[in-house]
Design an enzyme around this catalytic site. Structure first.
Site, PDB file in Angstrom:
ATOM      1  N   LYS A  63       0.859  -1.191   0.000  1.00  0.00           N
ATOM      2  CA  LYS A  63       0.000   0.000   0.000  1.00  0.00           C
ATOM      3  C   LYS A  63       0.891   1.235   0.000  1.00  0.00           C
ATOM      4  O   LYS A  63       1.596   1.506   0.969  1.00  0.00           O
ATOM      5  CB  LYS A  63      -0.922  -0.009   1.219  1.00  0.00           C
ATOM      6  CG  LYS A  63      -1.919   1.145   1.246  1.00  0.00           C
ATOM      7  CD  LYS A  63      -2.835   1.011   2.460  1.00  0.00           C
ATOM      8  CE  LYS A  63      -3.831   2.145   2.530  1.00  0.00           C
ATOM      9  NZ  LYS A  63      -4.714   2.041   3.718  1.00  0.00           N
ATOM     10  N   TYR A 112     -14.663   0.891  -7.653  1.00  0.00           N
ATOM     11  CA  TYR A 112     -15.921   1.627  -7.572  1.00  0.00           C
ATOM     12  C   TYR A 112     -16.674   1.541  -8.897  1.00  0.00           C
ATOM     13  O   TYR A 112     -17.847   1.915  -8.964  1.00  0.00           O
ATOM     14  CB  TYR A 112     -15.640   3.087  -7.192  1.00  0.00           C
ATOM     15  CG  TYR A 112     -14.817   3.187  -5.932  1.00  0.00           C
ATOM     16  CD1 TYR A 112     -15.407   3.059  -4.683  1.00  0.00           C
ATOM     17  CD2 TYR A 112     -13.427   3.355  -5.990  1.00  0.00           C
ATOM     18  CE1 TYR A 112     -14.648   3.106  -3.521  1.00  0.00           C
ATOM     19  CE2 TYR A 112     -12.668   3.405  -4.837  1.00  0.00           C
ATOM     20  CZ  TYR A 112     -13.281   3.277  -3.606  1.00  0.00           C
ATOM     21  OH  TYR A 112     -12.530   3.302  -2.460  1.00  0.00           O
ATOM     22  N   ARG A 134     -11.051   9.731   0.958  1.00  0.00           N
ATOM     23  CA  ARG A 134     -11.077  10.370   2.274  1.00  0.00           C
ATOM     24  C   ARG A 134     -12.312  11.238   2.440  1.00  0.00           C
ATOM     25  O   ARG A 134     -12.778  11.465   3.558  1.00  0.00           O
ATOM     26  CB  ARG A 134      -9.785  11.150   2.494  1.00  0.00           C
ATOM     27  CG  ARG A 134      -8.593  10.190   2.632  1.00  0.00           C
ATOM     28  CD  ARG A 134      -7.236  10.852   2.611  1.00  0.00           C
ATOM     29  NE  ARG A 134      -6.192   9.828   2.662  1.00  0.00           N
ATOM     30  CZ  ARG A 134      -4.914  10.053   2.435  1.00  0.00           C
ATOM     31  NH1 ARG A 134      -4.508  11.275   2.149  1.00  0.00           N
ATOM     32  NH2 ARG A 134      -4.033   9.066   2.493  1.00  0.00           N
ATOM     33  N   LYS A 177      -2.087  -1.674  -3.815  1.00  0.00           N
ATOM     34  CA  LYS A 177      -2.893  -0.452  -3.833  1.00  0.00           C
ATOM     35  C   LYS A 177      -1.973   0.758  -3.903  1.00  0.00           C
ATOM     36  O   LYS A 177      -1.049   0.855  -3.086  1.00  0.00           O
ATOM     37  CB  LYS A 177      -3.752  -0.394  -2.566  1.00  0.00           C
ATOM     38  CG  LYS A 177      -4.618   0.837  -2.437  1.00  0.00           C
ATOM     39  CD  LYS A 177      -5.406   0.820  -1.131  1.00  0.00           C
ATOM     40  CE  LYS A 177      -6.304   2.037  -1.025  1.00  0.00           C
ATOM     41  NZ  LYS A 177      -7.028   2.082   0.267  1.00  0.00           N
ATOM     42  N   SER A 229      -9.855   5.441  -5.518  1.00  0.00           N
ATOM     43  CA  SER A 229     -10.826   6.510  -5.759  1.00  0.00           C
ATOM     44  C   SER A 229     -10.342   7.548  -6.768  1.00  0.00           C
ATOM     45  O   SER A 229     -11.114   8.007  -7.616  1.00  0.00           O
ATOM     46  CB  SER A 229     -11.161   7.192  -4.435  1.00  0.00           C
ATOM     47  OG  SER A 229      -9.998   7.730  -3.822  1.00  0.00           O
TER      48      SER A 229
END
Length: 325
Positions: free
Chosen positions: A196, A314, A206, A249, A275
């Protein structure tokens, strides 16, 4: 031209049916994991301004959300919680009646066919927004492991099928594996956020999770984007500590890392299409600059081609609709 020797690669591209015959990489609806943000309260379906199409939902809207996923053929979700109250040790993360625990129980009761993955971290639940316990302005690694393990155990008790720790503390897989085993959950796998990076692509998340650090940043525990070999060391540690899945990630800027991790370790590999990667395409598509369907499916296919077995994205709902056409 008769004397020129060359290979005719285009023979295998001539028609769609031939291209399908020789296609090397496939993207399936079953490969997609949909992130969902659950919040306290009732009748809440808040759009996330920086992530068009993504909402925070209260538990009374959760059933509707899950039914849509099942109808689309999506078989797994990862649950993030936004609590009503926060404190310095993130106590709502490991409370038996925490928002994530209640969401997990509801999903497993109402839609038992869905695989429920619990994101296991403290950042959404601490008033300082960091992924561990803060002592004297620093993140106390070993003390943090205690609270993170408590969180994992209560999530497993609630019915989570998979525990996905994202905190990047040293030893977090070993601590969680031991905690789950001692609590009678040796059958619950750990999907480790093994690699990550401290990425600028996390900004919109966030907004959705209300998890921005209130001071400093997370570079002391998330990885430097410049580093490649460190990613392999991180993954190797998690494999040795008992991880069952590995996550890289973000995904798009780290396809090289996905390939190296896949080549080195023989565990299911998950790419997290984060995101910022989502919002950039949504913004470009809304302006008519790109064909959203084509660019999303190309991007997700690139993650599979790089070595990912599964993708947290997403775009899962949109991609499922396009794949089911």
């Amino acid at each position: 031209m008769k004397d020129i020797q060359f290979k005719r690669h285009r023979r295998l591209r001539r028609t769609e049916s031939i291209r399908a015959l020789v296609r090397e990489t496939y993207l399936r609806t079953e490969d997609l994991i949909y992130p969902i943000f659950v919040v306290e309260g009732e009748k809440i379906k808040n759009p996330v301004a920086s992530m068009p199409g993504v909402h925070q939902v209260s538990l009374d809207y959760l059933t509707e959300e899950m039914e849509e996923l099942v109808n689309l053929g999506i078989k797994s979700v990862i649950v993030f919680g936004v609590p009503a109250e926060k404190d310095d040790v993130g106590s709502q993360a490991y409370h038996e009646e925490g928002i994530v625990q209640r969401a997990i129980r509801q999903i497993k009761e109402e839609v038992p066919s869905l695989a429920v993955i619990a994101d296991t971290c403290l950042c959404q639940f601490t008033d300082h927004g960091h992924c561990g316990i803060v002592r004297d302005g620093d993140i106390a690694n070993d003390e943090s492991l205690t609270y993170i393990t408590k969180t994992a155990v209560t999530q497993a008790e609630a019915g989570a099928d998979v525990i996905a720790p994202s905190n990047m503390m040293d030893g977090f897989v070993a601590a969680i594996r031991r905690g789950l085993d001692e609590a009678g959950y040796s059958h619950i796998p750990v999907m480790s956020y093994a690699v990550k990076y401290a990425s600028s692509f996390y900004g919109p998340f966030r907004d959705a999770a209300h998890s921005s650090p209130q001071f400093g940043d997370r570079r002391a525990y998330q990885m430097d984007p410049s580093n490649r070999l460190e990613a392999l060391r991180e993954a190797e540690s998690d494999v040795e500590e008992g991880a069952d899945f590995l996550i890289v990630k973000p995904a798009l800027s780290y396809l090289d890392i996905i390939r190296e991790v896949k080549d080195r370790f023989h565990l299911p590999l998950v790419a997290y299409n984060v995101s910022g990667e989502y919002s950039m395409i949504k913004a470009a598509a809304q302006n008519g600059w790109v064909n959203e369907e084509e660019i999303v499916l190309e991007k997700l296919t690139s993650m599979k081609r790089a070595g990912a077995d599964l993708i947290i994205t997403y775009f899962a709902k949109d991609a499922a609709k396009w794949l089911n056409q």
